[in-house]
Enzyme design. Sequence first.
Site, PDB file in Angstrom:
ATOM      1  N   GLU B  57       0.455   2.610   1.605  1.00 53.23           N
ATOM      2  CA  GLU B  57      -0.763   2.541   0.785  1.00 53.23           C
ATOM      3  C   GLU B  57      -0.832   3.630  -0.281  1.00 53.23           C
ATOM      4  O   GLU B  57      -1.419   3.434  -1.335  1.00 53.23           O
ATOM      5  CB  GLU B  57      -2.003   2.588   1.677  1.00 53.23           C
ATOM      6  CG  GLU B  57      -2.240   1.318   2.494  1.00 53.23           C
ATOM      7  CD  GLU B  57      -1.513   1.308   3.825  1.00 53.23           C
ATOM      8  OE1 GLU B  57      -0.666   2.194   4.065  1.00 53.23           O
ATOM      9  OE2 GLU B  57      -1.787   0.399   4.636  1.00 53.23           O
ATOM     10  N   PHE B 119     -11.131  -0.416  16.801  1.00 51.74           N
ATOM     11  CA  PHE B 119      -9.720  -0.346  16.411  1.00 51.74           C
ATOM     12  C   PHE B 119      -9.612  -0.279  14.880  1.00 51.74           C
ATOM     13  O   PHE B 119     -10.237  -1.057  14.174  1.00 51.74           O
ATOM     14  CB  PHE B 119      -8.977  -1.582  16.946  1.00 51.74           C
ATOM     15  CG  PHE B 119      -7.544  -1.628  16.492  1.00 51.74           C
ATOM     16  CD1 PHE B 119      -6.642  -0.655  16.909  1.00 51.74           C
ATOM     17  CD2 PHE B 119      -7.103  -2.619  15.637  1.00 51.74           C
ATOM     18  CE1 PHE B 119      -5.326  -0.688  16.473  1.00 51.74           C
ATOM     19  CE2 PHE B 119      -5.784  -2.666  15.203  1.00 51.74           C
ATOM     20  CZ  PHE B 119      -4.888  -1.688  15.622  1.00 51.74           C
ATOM     21  N   GLN B 120      -8.832   0.648  14.410  1.00 46.29           N
ATOM     22  CA  GLN B 120      -8.622   0.884  12.973  1.00 46.29           C
ATOM     23  C   GLN B 120      -9.932   1.145  12.232  1.00 46.29           C
ATOM     24  O   GLN B 120     -10.101   0.714  11.092  1.00 46.29           O
ATOM     25  CB  GLN B 120      -7.837  -0.267  12.334  1.00 46.29           C
ATOM     26  CG  GLN B 120      -6.392  -0.314  12.854  1.00 46.29           C
ATOM     27  CD  GLN B 120      -5.462  -1.168  12.016  1.00 46.29           C
ATOM     28  OE1 GLN B 120      -5.863  -2.148  11.409  1.00 46.29           O
ATOM     29  NE2 GLN B 120      -4.185  -0.773  11.976  1.00 46.29           N
ATOM     30  N   LYS B 169     -15.286  -6.576   7.595  1.00 45.46           N
ATOM     31  CA  LYS B 169     -14.611  -7.873   7.714  1.00 45.46           C
ATOM     32  C   LYS B 169     -15.600  -9.044   7.752  1.00 45.46           C
ATOM     33  O   LYS B 169     -15.362 -10.086   7.143  1.00 45.46           O
ATOM     34  CB  LYS B 169     -13.734  -7.892   8.967  1.00 45.46           C
ATOM     35  CG  LYS B 169     -12.849  -9.122   9.031  1.00 45.46           C
ATOM     36  CD  LYS B 169     -11.815  -9.025  10.130  1.00 45.46           C
ATOM     37  CE  LYS B 169     -10.878 -10.230  10.072  1.00 45.46           C
ATOM     38  NZ  LYS B 169      -9.865 -10.178  11.137  1.00 45.46           N
ATOM     39  N   MET B 484      10.404  24.456  -7.607  1.00 46.17           N
ATOM     40  CA  MET B 484       9.290  25.310  -8.020  1.00 46.17           C
ATOM     41  C   MET B 484       8.936  26.301  -6.913  1.00 46.17           C
ATOM     42  O   MET B 484       8.601  27.456  -7.177  1.00 46.17           O
ATOM     43  CB  MET B 484       8.082  24.443  -8.390  1.00 46.17           C
ATOM     44  CG  MET B 484       6.988  25.194  -9.105  1.00 46.17           C
ATOM     45  SD  MET B 484       7.571  26.030 -10.610  1.00 46.17           S
ATOM     46  CE  MET B 484       7.284  24.759 -11.841  1.00 46.17           C
TER      47      MET B 484
END
Lengths: 156, 571
Positions: B57, B119-120, B169, B484
């Site tokens: 993502e 969940f999630q 959802k 760097m």
Amino acid sequence: MENESGALSRVAGLFSARGYNIESLTVAPTEDPTLSRLTLVTRGSDEVIEQITKQLNKLVDVVKLLDLTEHRHIEREMMMVKLKVQDGEQRAEVVRMTEIFRGHIIDVSNTTYVVELTGDSPKLDAFIDAVRGFEVVEVVRSGVMGIARGDVALRL
Amino acid sequence: MQQETKTVELTGAEIFVRCLQEEGADLIFGYPGGSVLHIYDALYRQDKVKHILVRHEQGAVHAAEGFAKSTGKPGVVLVTSGPGATNAVTGIADAYMDSVPMVVFTGQVPTSLIGNDAFQEVDTVGITRPCVKHNFLVKDVKDLATTIKKAFYVATTGRPGPVVVDIPKDITAARCEFSYPKSIKMRSYNPTVKGHSGQIRKAVDLILSAKQPMLYTGGGVILGNAAKSLTELTRLLNYPITNTLMGLGGYPASDRQFLGMLGMHGTYEANMAMHHADVLIAIGARFDDRVTGNIEKFCPHARIVHVDVDPASISKNVKVDVPIVGQVDPVLKAMIKEIKAGEARPDQEALAKWWKQIDEWRAMDCLKYDKTSELIKPQHVLETLWRLTKGDAFVCSDVGQHQMWTAQFYGFDKPNRWINSGGLGTMGFGLPAAIGTQIAHPDETVVCVTGEASIQMCIQELSTALQYHLPIKVVALNNRYMGMVRQWQEFFYQGRYAMSYMDALPDFVQLAEAYGHVGMRIEQPGDVEGAIQEALKMKDRLVFMDFVTDQSENVYPMVPAGAGQNEMILL
């Protein structure tokens, strides 16, 4: 600001994220149920206050902002103090103090009084000092509310 | 708010897709998951909105940033709840720091489960609150279309930024009548467009009174589509100009008036001109600490004009004398008009002296490097890349030394071609950003300049590049160090190279080939030009060029943290 869930945490989050200090904060819905009014007391140099003002104005949920300290204004805070009172003498003394400070006794039990007091914050501090001789069981303060004097108003 | 008259009943998922179509968002970057399955099903059943499947993502958000930065249009992202949302957070924070217009849609568990540690489930609105311009949780399908309209409006107006819309959802399954608002008004959000005319007049007076003027312009010029007006104003005045890292391409780098980038790794002439300027004209820039160095020593002689769309950027770090809040382009146009209408002109005598001084600073040749070295110098790779692409490629950079060298050595003459992570400095940005850029510009040359450390932070997106046939040219400057970090450890930690050595590196040629691409390893300075030429000829393949470069090379000049702009370390 918009009376929406999350609006308050945007304000509070901004203060912690940018390292500003909140001395007190009070919030409640207004006569227009889609809006709530939040009064916040903070401290800082002119530059810091300017930056706080700008950052708050950037929050999408903030509809309008007024720095009351730029205007003549009135500040009020409400306090409820629960004091232990053992005998008639103590009871009389608390009643007397409450009268001097123009408060009210709003709850009485065998062992306690609850005193309600409204005023600016120093007055409430002074009352706490004045009743130090008693056992203070509990203090609850509302945080400061403010309103400008005269024609200046925070409204849409 | 005006409503369209015709209405039909649709599911939330269908409404979502219709809203994107109405917004003209025909390209989205994302990754499916449980909470967004209804939406993916609705996407499957139409062909107007194209979905690009990434491999992580974070890559979706950076790709959307590349798309947005290279086109000026908002990037759109769709991810699932929980880890989908948290993986997107780095990209969202990156977009917030660089003011990238973007709308990120995150799935959420059904409203009945919110707060139950389902969940999630994560509190996406809470997690993203400090790194978005605004965010929404949709609690009723009836609010979905209006919320999406608001999200695009907020993301793309004023100072742009990412907006997150969290959609449970059950909302995507519920049905309601669909109508998309044509326009939107929000009582608490009204960005300023036009600058105050009195302030513009004051600014012009101050600008024309300058003896040693300096224009300092930033990403606001690119975001505000103001490069043309900036060029016109700068030429009209014949004043020197510098760009910030985010502002490169806002003024043609090949022009004589351009002094290069300023700041920590800016040119000697740009930083010295800033330090000695008597009038500083800051346009769409925010006085970032990488630009100002020690704020106490910043531009000690200058009176400052500052044009910015965000009032909170003005006098935040540096107190300015003439602030102008407004969109950069209309303000610059108003300034040009004001100058042309008036009698006053720049002091030519003072200006000639000032340019003479600047040319002396320029003669220091602060970007010089050893061109006879037997090792590949990173600067040489980038100079060659610039020459062979005629300075006209879209260049997406990762974060570190290679980013600074690209900023110094790849001169951008046009805006929106330099795509990098400036504010947040996100390693891993480059490759997914190049994916978004190449998708937006299928026929242009898109280069990803990276290092062997940065590239490994989002290397999985090589797979996305294969799926969509994206012929990105990856220029990896491989010095076997986090360059760097190594440079700071050399300068400020007496060469104690703690954890900055990239041990156990993969064979990047084989890795590129395993992903279905072309890999090249270049070890000799003499092979640099040929390799780049060969890669550019492969118009339909991603080519991964692994340049084995000089490990000890540092980025010069350097203003150490806490030093003044004129206190540079030079080679």
